[in-house]
Design a protein around this motif. Structure first.
Motif, short mmCIF file in Angstrom:
data_model
loop_
_atom_site.label_atom_id
_atom_site.label_comp_id
_atom_site.label_asym_id
_atom_site.label_seq_id
_atom_site.Cartn_x
_atom_site.Cartn_y
_atom_site.Cartn_z
N TRP A 174 0.82 -1.21 0.00
CA TRP A 174 0.00 0.00 0.00
C TRP A 174 0.85 1.26 0.00
O TRP A 174 0.43 2.30 -0.50
N ARG A 186 0.00 4.84 4.87
CA ARG A 186 -1.40 4.48 4.65
C ARG A 186 -1.65 3.11 5.27
O ARG A 186 -0.87 2.19 5.07
N PRO A 239 -3.73 -0.28 5.36
CA PRO A 239 -4.66 -1.07 4.55
C PRO A 239 -6.01 -1.21 5.26
O PRO A 239 -6.06 -1.42 6.46
N ASN A 277 -4.78 -7.41 1.82
CA ASN A 277 -4.38 -7.49 0.42
C ASN A 277 -5.37 -8.27 -0.42
O ASN A 277 -5.07 -8.67 -1.55
#
Length: 327
Positions: free
Chosen positions: A79, A95, A97, A147
């Motif tokens: 990310w 950031r 996830p 993910n």
């Protein structure tokens, strides 16, 4: 990227992941001068939290931040487009996830859900604390790894049935599709492949799955990475052999990064994995014998040279293959 560097830098896990934390030493002053510590980044923490981010603090590591926020290290790296050795700088904004959930539908299995969202089945099991034999129930809410494929990348599925259906080309559908033209010929039923009980083992240890040179051994690597197995370089097309009697529990290429992959279940709760094959010579449900040729060496998945990634697992825990192989 070399195959060794790939093994050191990539999150390994059929998946199947154990990471070691990076340790960052704080810098000290010298010569009797006062040490000036920049803490201006601390004022950014509240703002970053509101926007779904995290401001790096002194001593933070990628692994530590991932653990603190219950996200996978691989997802945090992806990310934020981080690069080895994944060092963080105080004041840097990461950031985080976003986690998602999925409600189990009739006919679902842990394996089917992992394929649907293109995630490692073991990660899904660990994230939701699903005990063996990994039974899930209709209406159960499962947390998806960070993910997991976005919704727009997940192919819509037909209503679940008690038996799996073969893959079909995508067809357009609308809210009024109940009046669609009738199908001229019903599809033939799909044979359900069951996995039989593994046969008794032939010996105390394993045979080497391939003849070659070990290029990455089990354990921690630089940059806080971890290899859950070993990688053995061998010529493309060289035979890959079953390490012990067993039954093929998985044969395919759906698990990201591993290419053509076999999972063989053995008596006593052990599982062996054979990844990056050029071709697979056995199918799910096949009973294999110790030393039987089951695949050919290749470089499928995220490697750049012919090799075999070999793992041994006891349940979901990776163990060092060397303790089972002759020296």
């Amino acid at each position: 990227m070399s195959s060794v560097a790939y093994q050191a830098s990539r999150n390994r896990s059929l998946i199947w992941v154990m990471l070691a934390a990076l340790t960052l030493a704080a810098c000290g002053g010298s010569g009797g001068r006062a040490v000036v510590v920049d803490r201006s980044y601390e004022n950014q923490t509240q703002t970053a939290a509101v926007t779904g981010g995290y401001v790096v603090r002194r001593g933070d590591t990628v692994y530590g931040v991932a653990q603190k926020h219950a996200v996978s290290t691989r997802a945090l790296i992806d990310w934020n487009k981080l690069h080895p050795p994944y060092l963080l700088v105080p004041g840097q904004t990461l950031r985080l996830p976003q986690r998602r959930t999925y409600t189990v539908q009739r006919g679902d299995s842990v394996y089917a859900i992992s394929r649907q969202f293109k995630v490692d089945m073991t990660t899904l099991v660990r994230l939701n604390n699903i005990p063996q034999p990994y039974t899930i129930h209709v209406g159960q809410s499962l947390q998806l790894p960070a993910n997991a494929a976005p919704e727009e990348q997940v192919a819509s599925r037909p209503p679940a049935t008690s038996e799996p259906r073969p893959a079909e080309p995508a067809r357009q559908a609308t809210a009024s599709s109940t009046t669609a033209s009738p199908i001229s010929k019903p599809a033939a039923p799909t044979r359900v492949v069951t996995v039989p009980r593994p046969p008794a083992r032939a010996g105390n240890g394993f045979v080497w799955p391939v003849e070659g040179r070990v290029i990455s051994s089990f354990g921690s690597k630089t940059g806080g990475r971890h290899n859950d197995g070993m990688n053995i370089a061998a010529p493309r097309g060289a035979p890959v052999r079953a390490a012990e009697n067993g039954v093929v529990a998985y044969a395919g290429k759906e698990i990201r990064g591993f290419g053509n992959l076999l999972l063989i279940k053995h008596d006593g709760g052990l599982i062996t994995a054979y990844a990056h094959a050029d071709s697979l010579l056995v199918n799910r449900g096949d009973v294999v014998t110790r030393g039987q040729v089951i695949a050919k060496v290749g470089k499928s998945g995220d490697v750049d040279s012919p090799q075999l990634h070999f793992e041994v697992r006891r349940g979901t825990k990776a163990v060092n293959p060397s303790q089972f192989l002759p020296s």
